[in-house]
Design a protein around this motif. Structure first.
Motif, mmCIF file in Angstrom:
data_model
loop_
_atom_site.group_PDB
_atom_site.id
_atom_site.type_symbol
_atom_site.label_atom_id
_atom_site.label_comp_id
_atom_site.label_asym_id
_atom_site.label_seq_id
_atom_site.Cartn_x
_atom_site.Cartn_y
_atom_site.Cartn_z
ATOM 1 N N LYS A 97 0.811 -1.219 0.000
ATOM 2 C CA LYS A 97 0.000 0.000 0.000
ATOM 3 C C LYS A 97 0.843 1.268 0.000
ATOM 4 O O LYS A 97 0.372 2.327 -0.432
ATOM 5 C CB LYS A 97 -0.947 -0.006 1.186
ATOM 6 N N ASN A 98 2.091 1.193 0.479
ATOM 7 C CA ASN A 98 2.963 2.367 0.482
ATOM 8 C C ASN A 98 3.747 2.539 -0.812
ATOM 9 O O ASN A 98 4.496 3.502 -0.964
ATOM 10 C CB ASN A 98 3.948 2.282 1.660
ATOM 11 N N CYS A 99 3.595 1.583 -1.739
ATOM 12 C CA CYS A 99 4.332 1.649 -3.012
ATOM 13 C C CYS A 99 3.535 2.506 -3.992
ATOM 14 O O CYS A 99 2.873 1.999 -4.909
ATOM 15 C CB CYS A 99 4.565 0.248 -3.562
ATOM 16 N N THR A 100 3.596 3.800 -3.823
ATOM 17 C CA THR A 100 2.724 4.719 -4.572
ATOM 18 C C THR A 100 3.124 4.880 -6.030
ATOM 19 O O THR A 100 2.374 5.473 -6.806
ATOM 20 C CB THR A 100 2.730 6.101 -3.898
ATOM 21 N N LYS A 101 4.291 4.338 -6.415
ATOM 22 C CA LYS A 101 4.733 4.442 -7.807
ATOM 23 C C LYS A 101 4.495 3.143 -8.583
ATOM 24 O O LYS A 101 4.823 3.062 -9.771
ATOM 25 C CB LYS A 101 6.218 4.790 -7.871
ATOM 26 N N LEU A 102 3.908 2.147 -7.936
ATOM 27 C CA LEU A 102 3.743 0.839 -8.554
ATOM 28 C C LEU A 102 2.864 0.916 -9.801
ATOM 29 O O LEU A 102 1.739 1.389 -9.746
ATOM 30 C CB LEU A 102 3.132 -0.139 -7.548
ATOM 31 N N GLU A 103 3.399 0.426 -10.930
ATOM 32 C CA GLU A 103 2.675 0.436 -12.196
ATOM 33 C C GLU A 103 2.291 -0.964 -12.661
ATOM 34 O O GLU A 103 1.270 -1.132 -13.329
ATOM 35 C CB GLU A 103 3.534 1.096 -13.287
ATOM 36 N N LYS A 104 3.101 -1.959 -12.317
ATOM 37 C CA LYS A 104 2.813 -3.316 -12.784
ATOM 38 C C LYS A 104 3.085 -4.303 -11.658
ATOM 39 O O LYS A 104 4.149 -4.274 -11.037
ATOM 40 C CB LYS A 104 3.677 -3.665 -14.001
ATOM 41 N N LEU A 111 -8.421 -13.352 -1.892
ATOM 42 C CA LEU A 111 -7.748 -12.111 -2.265
ATOM 43 C C LEU A 111 -8.149 -11.041 -1.255
ATOM 44 O O LEU A 111 -9.336 -10.719 -1.124
ATOM 45 C CB LEU A 111 -8.161 -11.704 -3.676
ATOM 46 N N PRO A 112 -7.186 -10.488 -0.492
ATOM 47 C CA PRO A 112 -7.550 -9.548 0.577
ATOM 48 C C PRO A 112 -8.148 -8.250 0.043
ATOM 49 O O PRO A 112 -7.835 -7.818 -1.071
ATOM 50 C CB PRO A 112 -6.217 -9.295 1.286
ATOM 51 N N ARG A 113 -8.992 -7.634 0.856
ATOM 52 C CA ARG A 113 -9.621 -6.367 0.467
ATOM 53 C C ARG A 113 -8.584 -5.280 0.265
ATOM 54 O O ARG A 113 -8.830 -4.307 -0.450
ATOM 55 C CB ARG A 113 -10.618 -5.940 1.546
ATOM 56 N N SER A 114 -7.416 -5.423 0.878
ATOM 57 C CA SER A 114 -6.368 -4.408 0.747
ATOM 58 C C SER A 114 -5.870 -4.263 -0.679
ATOM 59 O O SER A 114 -5.150 -3.312 -0.991
ATOM 60 C CB SER A 114 -5.186 -4.743 1.672
ATOM 61 N N ILE A 115 -6.264 -5.194 -1.563
ATOM 62 C CA ILE A 115 -5.891 -5.051 -2.976
ATOM 63 C C ILE A 115 -6.407 -3.728 -3.522
ATOM 64 O O ILE A 115 -5.824 -3.134 -4.431
ATOM 65 C CB ILE A 115 -6.444 -6.232 -3.813
ATOM 66 N N GLY A 116 -7.474 -3.221 -2.936
ATOM 67 C CA GLY A 116 -8.086 -1.991 -3.442
ATOM 68 C C GLY A 116 -7.408 -0.715 -3.004
ATOM 69 O O GLY A 116 -7.815 0.367 -3.443
ATOM 70 N N ILE A 117 -6.393 -0.810 -2.130
ATOM 71 C CA ILE A 117 -5.707 0.420 -1.695
ATOM 72 C C ILE A 117 -4.314 0.518 -2.311
ATOM 73 O O ILE A 117 -3.481 1.293 -1.849
ATOM 74 C CB ILE A 117 -5.621 0.495 -0.152
ATOM 75 N N LEU A 118 -4.062 -0.271 -3.350
ATOM 76 C CA LEU A 118 -2.782 -0.158 -4.046
ATOM 77 C C LEU A 118 -2.726 1.151 -4.828
ATOM 78 O O LEU A 118 -3.709 1.866 -4.972
ATOM 79 C CB LEU A 118 -2.574 -1.344 -4.980
ATOM 80 N N SER A 119 -1.576 1.413 -5.389
ATOM 81 C CA SER A 119 -1.299 2.684 -6.068
ATOM 82 C C SER A 119 -2.316 2.979 -7.164
ATOM 83 O O SER A 119 -2.707 2.091 -7.929
ATOM 84 C CB SER A 119 0.105 2.621 -6.677
ATOM 85 N N ASN A 120 -2.739 4.249 -7.243
ATOM 86 C CA ASN A 120 -3.601 4.626 -8.369
ATOM 87 C C ASN A 120 -2.814 4.744 -9.665
ATOM 88 O O ASN A 120 -3.371 5.053 -10.709
ATOM 89 C CB ASN A 120 -4.364 5.925 -8.067
ATOM 90 N N GLN A 121 -1.488 4.499 -9.590
ATOM 91 C CA GLN A 121 -0.655 4.426 -10.789
ATOM 92 C C GLN A 121 -0.606 3.009 -11.366
ATOM 93 O O GLN A 121 -0.025 2.784 -12.427
ATOM 94 C CB GLN A 121 0.786 4.853 -10.458
ATOM 95 N N LEU A 122 -1.208 2.036 -10.639
ATOM 96 C CA LEU A 122 -1.148 0.645 -11.078
ATOM 97 C C LEU A 122 -1.909 0.467 -12.389
ATOM 98 O O LEU A 122 -3.115 0.682 -12.455
ATOM 99 C CB LEU A 122 -1.736 -0.259 -9.992
ATOM 100 N N HIS A 123 -1.183 0.057 -13.436
ATOM 101 C CA HIS A 123 -1.782 -0.141 -14.764
ATOM 102 C C HIS A 123 -2.081 -1.611 -15.059
ATOM 103 O O HIS A 123 -3.062 -1.922 -15.718
ATOM 104 C CB HIS A 123 -0.846 0.386 -15.857
ATOM 105 N N ASN A 124 -1.206 -2.510 -14.573
ATOM 106 C CA ASN A 124 -1.332 -3.927 -14.911
ATOM 107 C C ASN A 124 -1.320 -4.758 -13.634
ATOM 108 O O ASN A 124 -0.381 -4.675 -12.844
ATOM 109 C CB ASN A 124 -0.173 -4.378 -15.817
ATOM 110 N N LEU A 125 -2.352 -5.583 -13.459
ATOM 111 C CA LEU A 125 -2.450 -6.475 -12.309
ATOM 112 C C LEU A 125 -2.705 -7.893 -12.819
ATOM 113 O O LEU A 125 -3.744 -8.168 -13.436
ATOM 114 C CB LEU A 125 -3.574 -6.032 -11.368
ATOM 115 N N TYR A 126 -1.736 -8.794 -12.572
ATOM 116 C CA TYR A 126 -1.833 -10.177 -13.033
ATOM 117 C C TYR A 126 -1.892 -11.113 -11.820
ATOM 118 O O TYR A 126 -0.929 -11.214 -11.058
ATOM 119 C CB TYR A 126 -0.607 -10.555 -13.875
#
Length: 933
Positions: free
Chosen positions: A298-305, A317-332
């Motif tokens: 959640k603190n990785c605010t630059k995460l893109e992939k 899949l934990p609910r915390s998946i929804g607080i990842l970076s708003n820069q996240l483009h690709n989630l596999y």
């Protein structure tokens, strides 16, 4: 010193001749010629620099000059040389041992040539060497331990050679090392612990190096590391939690290995991480909190992939998946063992462009929050256990290109709101429990150009006339539903349709004759319906039709004998009791006998005699079909569609590979024209004796397996056999393009933006873009293609190759292949077509290139560079000449716009170039203007 800044010091004629002599020594074995006189000497020495004090050669900068031959050992006499840059040429042979004399040398660039042999052990004589670039050559054997004596060495990229023998532990002595790469070498062995001495290391890449064992913990104590790429090896064990010590890390790629155990990395310390790829490992654990590491992201605010696919993760899949970076483009997260509901919090990831969750055990409903992901381009939820209705909010995903929900338990109607997804290329809802009628809104999605698959559901009603609006669609699957009524004649509007699958429904009436306009049709299956009438003779005129199934209907009359009907294995007509004639292999009575027998035998007798046997055959066929249809239709159809050809057939088709049939010759292959089964073909014969040719063949086969587009060259089949001398033989057979080569943009847009994974062509040039009889462009030759975002062999082949003049400049310094490189090549093509000047024209020297030649003419001198034949072609038109002045002005404006596109595509920096999507949009706009003139 920056070699691009200094000016050659030429105070006298003697200095000129000294430099001339130095260059001849350096390149005495290369194919290069010079004229006479001081001026030509000066021109020949562009890129050679000397110092003002000693008037001796200090820098040689001759990258990307098309130089060939071997490098002279006399280069060792240039004792004042500090920089020798010869990258991206075609030098071959061994690297001269005499280079070891150059004790002043600071940088040596020999990358992307054809140097072979070993890395010379006396390289340690270059005691001031800081930057040694040898990647993309054919060097063999070990990395010499003598390199460890180069105490000032900071950059050592050795990737894509044939080096073996592991990584020597002595390299740990090079304590100033900042960049080290062995990618694409079959090194083997393990990673030595001594690499932990490199306290200045920033980038380390061991991609596809055949490394095994565990990663030494000492490597992850290197606090300056920004890029770790160890993907596609045989590394084992758990990933060390000490990775968290690399606080500056931006790229972490450990995919395609055998890492196991619980993932314990504390990502909270990696605040600069942008790219995390851990897919295709074995993080198998029975612990309930196996996925809790997600919380630390959640603190990785630059995460893109974030790549976590095919890792055997279990649990929810934990609910915390929804607080990842708003820069996240690709989630596999595909192909794991995750279960439970999809968290509604996924809807918070508003930056997502790709969401891949297929191949798990997710259950419950798809929540309407999915509609918040308005940047989403690819949504893969297939092969799960999802139930309930497809949410209406799915229609909010207006940027969606591929929507794949197949093989779930979804029910209810198909929401009409999907008609708002007006960029969709693929819509796959098959193998669910959907019911109701087919919404006309999705049939009016003009963007659908790849696949519409609604098969294996409970849909009912007629097939709407609006289906004809799918003018760009390639494959339509509606089989195994309860659709009824007539097959609409409007289907003829689907001009690019290659697969039409309607079997297992309740369609009645005849096959509409209007379908004769489906000239691209390759597969047609209407079996197990209630169709009747005369067997459709017009189908024999569809020249590309290779698979036809008319079984278990009520067709009658004579079976045609031409086209697809000429090959009994290419079509099926069983279960139609009132047919006759056809090819002899069918064993049907001729039509005259059938008429006579019908007069003599009452109808009820025929029914009684045949009903039981037909019923048994029908049951067996239906059981076989149900088993077959569980597989992906495109794959099964493909396997049936490709014919088999032998070496002997190809030999005969090309008249013994005669020169008269030779179209062109290349490093990896030769292309011949020929005739096979009365059909003109082009045959690409692979030069297996040449290094890299086998990989090129496999790469091209993989590309054609993954892509299909109307502007891509059509592959007919491949041949993998042996010749009459017992040597391996491989070839690809293509449709023959009769009108030579030119240019295309739509196909590039497709492979860059609408393929998964993204494909980079890598060798776009005039000879690889062909025109058919209808002057439609087709892009071919995917032998150098790269698959972005994957770790399969396609990305790991040695050598970035292309054609001089069309290759993007960033490839010359070892940059990775990207779609921007294809954009550059396309831009050069566009400028070449408009000016009729190739990029290697003799006028382009002394800093003048095709790009600058055109850009200097914009915006006021366009007609000074445009090929005069373009305007002359319009002036032959009577309607054009009626309003000549206004029309000429419009055309000049259009031509200027096209040149601006070409200039924009060929800018030096990739980030400044247009995207293929933008190119296609602009060209379509210009075309609309042209068509109104």
């Amino acid at each position: 010193m920056n070699p691009k800044q200094p000016i050659i010091y030429l105070p006298s004629s003697s200095s000129v001749h000294f430099l001339y002599y130095a260059l001849i020594i350096l390149l005495s074995y290369t194919r290069i010629s010079f004229g006479g006189g001081n001026e030509t000497d000066y021109q020949a020495l562009t890129g050679v620099y000397c110092g003002k004090r000693h008037r001796r050669v200090t820098h040689v900068v001759l990258e990307s000059q098309g130089l060939e031959g071997s490098l002279s050992p006399h280069v060792g006499n240039l004792s004042f040389l500090r920089d020798l840059w010869l990258g991206n040429n075609s030098f071959q042979g061994a690297i001269p041992r005499e280079l070891g004399r150059l004790f002043r040398l600071r940088s040596l660039y020999l990358y992307q040539n054809k140097f072979n042999g070993t890395i010379q052990t006396n390289i340690f004589g270059c005691s001031n060497l800081q930057d040694l670039r040898l990647f993309y050559n054919e060097l063999v054997r070990n990395i010499p331990k003598e390199i460890s004596f180069l105490s000032k060495l900071t950059f050592l990229p050795l990737g894509h050679n044939k080096l073996t023998g592991g990584i020597t532990p002595f390299l740990g002595n090079n304590t100033l090392m900042k960049l080290f790469s062995t990618s694409g070498n079959p090194l083997g062995r393990s990673i030595p612990d001594t690499l932990g001495h490199w306290k200045n290391l920033e980038i380390v890449s061991f991609v596809t190096s055949s490394l095994s064992g565990t990663i030494p913990y000492s490597i992850f104590n290197l606090s300056l590391l920004t890029n770790i790429s160890f993907d596609d090896n045989h590394l084992t064990g758990p990933l060390p939690p000490s990775i968290s010590n690399c606080s500056k890390l931006g790229v972490l790629d450990m995919s395609e290995n055998k890492f196991s155990g619980k993932l314990t990395i504390d990502f909270a310390k990696l605040r600069d991480i942008r790219y995390t790829q851990l897919s295709n490992n074995i993080f198998e654990s029975k612990e309930a909190d196996q996925m809790n590491f997600i919380d630390s992201l959640k603190n990785c605010t630059k995460l893109e992939k974030l790549g976590l696919g095919n890792c055997k993760f279990q649990g929810v899949l934990p609910r915390s998946i929804g607080i990842l970076s708003n820069q996240l483009h690709n989630l596999y997260l595909h192909e794991n063992q995750l279960h439970g509901n999809l968290p509604t919090s996924i809807g918070n990831l508003v930056g997502l462009e790709m969401l891949s969750l297929f191949g798990n055990q997710f259950s419950g409903n798809i929540q309407s929050t999915i509609g918040n992901l308005q940047n989403l381009k690819v949504l893969g939820l297939y092969e799960n256990q999802l139930s309930g209705q497809i949410p209406h909010a799915m229609g909010n995903l207006s940027m969606l290109l591929h929507l794949q929900l197949y093989s779930n338990m979804l029910e209810g109607v198909i929401p009409s709101s999907l008609g708002n997804c007006n960029h969709l290329l693929t819509l796959s809802l098959n193998d669910n429990k959907l019911n109701g009628k087919i919404p006309t809104q999705i049939l009016q999605l003009s963007s659908l150009s790849l696949i519409l698959d609604l098969s294996q559901n409970n849909l009912f009603g007629s097939l709407p006339q609006e289906v004809g609006d799918l003018k760009m669609l390639s494959e339509l699957y509606l089989y195994e539903n309860n659709l009824s009524g007539n097959i609409p004649s409007s289907l003829s509007g689907c001009a690019t349709l290659s697969v039409l699958s309607l079997e297992g429904n309740l369609f009645q009436g005849t096959i509409p004759p209007s379908l004769i306009s489906l000239k691209a049709l390759e597969e047609l299956d209407v079996s197990r319906n209630n169709l009747s009438g005369q067997l459709p003779k017009f189908l024999e005129q569809l020249k590309l039709l290779e698979y036809l199934n008319l079984s278990y209907n009520d067709f009658e009359g004579e079976v045609p004998m031409l086209g697809v009907f000429a090959n009994s294995s290419a079509f099926s007509i069983m279960g139609n009791s009132r047919i006759c004639g056809g090819v002899i292999e069918l064993g049907l009575p001729n039509c005259k006998e059938t008429k006579d027998n019908t007069k003599r035998n009452p109808l009820f007798v025929i029914v009684i005699l045949s009903a039981s046997s037909l019923f048994i055959i029908a049951c067996l066929a239906y059981a076989w079909y149900k088993n077959k249809s569980k597989r992906q239709p495109s794959q099964s159809a493909t396997s049936e569609r490709f014919m088999k050809v032998s070496y002997n057939q190809i030999l005969k088709a090309t008249d013994g590979f005669s020169e008269a049939n030779l179209i062109r010759n290349g490093g990896f292959s030769s292309v011949y024209k020929g005739i096979l089964d009365d059909r003109f073909i082009a045959i690409k014969v692979i030069h297996l004796q040449n290094r890299g040719a086998q990989r090129s063949f496999m790469r091209e086969c993989e590309a054609w397996r993954n892509i299909r587009h109307r502007n891509l060259l059509k592959i007919i089949t491949s041949c993998s056999s042996v010749d009459f001398q017992g040597n391996d033989f491989k070839a690809l057979v293509y449709e023959f393009m009769s009108n030579g080569s030119l240019h295309a943009a739509s196909a590039l847009d497709y492979i860059h933006n609408h393929c998964e994974p993204t494909i980079v062509h890598s060798d776009l040039k005039p000879s690889n873009i062909l025109l058919d009889d209808d002057m439609v462009t087709h892009v071919g030759d995917f032998g150098l293609a790269r698959f972005l975002g994957t770790t399969s062999y396609q990305n790991n082949s040695t050598g970035i190759r292309g054609t001089i003049g069309y290759v993007a400049p960033e490839y010359g310094i070892g940059n990775e292949m990207t779609s921007s490189g294809d954009v550059y090549s396309f831009g050069i093509l566009l400028l070449e077509v408009m000016t009729r000047k190739p990029p290697t024209d003799n006028i382009f020297n002394e800093g003048l290139s095709l790009h600058t030649f055109v850009s200097m003419a914009l915006p006021d001198h366009v007609m000074d560079v445009i090929d005069v034949n373009i305007l002359n072609a319009y002036q032959e038109d009577d309607i054009f000449m009626q309003n000549k002045e206004a029309n000429v002005k419009k055309i000049e404006e259009c031509l200027a716009s096209i040149l601006k596109i070409g200039v924009s595509c060929t800018l030096d920096f990739p980030s400044q170039r247009m995207s293929t999507k933008e190119v296609v949009h602009e060209l379509k706009h210009i075309l609309d203007i042209f068509q109104n003139i």
